[in-house]
Design an enzyme around this catalytic site. Structure first.
Site, PDB file in Angstrom:
ATOM      1  CE  LYS A 112      -4.344  -1.611   1.931  1.00 32.26           C
ATOM      2  NZ  LYS A 112      -5.351  -1.491   2.983  1.00 32.26           N
ATOM      3  CE  LYS A 194      -6.374  -7.875  -1.653  1.00 35.45           C
ATOM      4  NZ  LYS A 194      -6.353  -7.380  -0.267  1.00 35.45           N
ATOM      5  CE  LYS A 197     -13.930  -3.930   1.914  1.00 34.02           C
ATOM      6  NZ  LYS A 197     -13.039  -3.730   3.031  1.00 34.02           N
TER       7      LYS A 197
END
Ligand code: TYM
Length: 327
Positions: A112, A194, A197
């Site tokens: 991230k 993956k 969201k």
């Protein structure tokens, strides 16, 4: 005595079929056999600094959605993380005994922070400590999660070992429960990544509240390969992912599914899959509309959830404070 199950989900973005198949579906199946607590982790969501109104609205939407998916508030406690201040307080205590080196190994933070450099705040770095606090406050035995959370569970287990060895037996050792199939549903637009969201691409994820036409369009555009045979082959990630979704929504076995699509092309599979997903999500969407249609109902249930978990959280925190010498 039933074993304690605890799990959490962030009210960010839209909840997708990866969250459903990897986590929520397990939660629903476990609530009869376990003493279950499910948490909407709005303080974790704050690490991406969402718009305040949106965060509040998403928290309520997610609450209704969990009930619509089949979480029964009579059997399970469902609550909002920030309503129980013990989560933040225990996090601080854990921060003081987690070495930086453990945090530096967390792949989700590394991913991230690489992708969104300016957003890599201290909260995001400390995210696994807050997650450990969530789990440990409730003497959790089992934590049903998708594969991406396993490393955080390992860290939580290390925290238990360290804390208990310094201060004496305090926390219960939790175990991750990862489904054999569906622990890592991949993006429809890129089956090597993956389903997530935080990805905003229009064809990336099927969200639980997507209307039928959107589901059809996303699946018809899903990335596959240039072969034609419909077979469960992990080396062909696009078609494998679609078949896994089909498997989980229908409950059919892999040989049954391969037989059904023998000699039929990818287009046929995608069409069939769209109908299966639409039908699978229909009851969830209907219940969601009913729940959100009744003004004040979700709000009342949220308050009920907090009152069920708060005493346990406070008891654990008081014991921890006593052990470490706070107060
Ligand atoms: P979150 O909100 O990202 O995801 C919620 C759950 O969905 C699973 N999941 C997936 N499963 C299969 N395929 C996918 N593509 C996929 N994407 C997400 C996640 O593994 C998760 O189980 N840190 C957690 C929330 C959390 C938590 C906790 C979980 C906070 N405290 C304590 C367990 C216990 C998270 O961000 O989940």
């Amino acid at each position: 005595m039933k074993k304690r199950v605890f799990s959490g989900i962030q009210p960010t973005g839209n909840i997708h079929i990866g969250n459903y198949l990897g986590a929520i579906k397990q939660w629903v199946a476990m609530q009869d056999r376990y003493d279950a607590i499910f948490c909407i982790v709005d303080m974790h969501a704050l690490t991406s600094l969402p718009d305040p109104e949106t965060l509040k609205a998403k928290t309520r939407e997610l609450f209704a959605l969990l009930l619509a998916c089949g979480i029964d508030h009579q059997k399970s406690a469902v609550f909002v993380q920030s309503h129980v201040s013990a989560h933040a307080e225990l996090t601080w205590v854990l921060n003081c005994l987690i070495p930086m080196g453990w945090m530096n190994r967390m792949t989700q933070f590394k991913d991230k922070s690489r992708r969104q450099k300016e957003m890599a705040n201290v909260g995001l770095y400390d995210y696994p400590a807050l997650m450990a606090a969530d789990i440990l406050l409730y003497h959790t035995d089992v934590v049903p999660v998708g594969e991406d959370q396993v490393q955080h569970l390992e860290l939580t287990r290390d925290v238990v070992k360290r804390f208990n060895s310094i201060y004496g037996e305090t926390f219960t050792m939790p175990e991750a429960l990862v489904p054999e199939v569906g622990a890592r549903i991949m993006g429809l637009d890129d089956p090597t990544r993956k389903m997530s969201k935080s990805e905003t691409g229009a064809g990336h994820a099927i969200n639980l509240l997507d209307p039928p036409d959107a589901i059809r369009a996303k699946l018809m555009r899903a990335t596959t390969d240039s072969l034609t045979e419909v077979r469960f082959d992990p080396l062909r990630p696009g078609i494998f992912n679609l078949l896994v979704i089909y498997e989980l929504f229908t409950g059919l076995s892999r040989p049954e599914i391969e037989a059904r699509f023998e000699g039929k092309g990818y287009g046929y599979l995608k069409k069939e899959l769209a109908e299966v997903v639409i039908e699978g999500l229909r009851p969830v969407q209907t219940r969601y509309q009913e729940l959100t249609g009744e003004a004040g109902r979700a709000e009342a249930l949220i308050a009920q959830g907090v009152s069920r978990v708060q005493p346990t959280a406070e008891q654990t925190l008081a014991a921890v404070k006593e052990k470490v010498g706070l107060g």
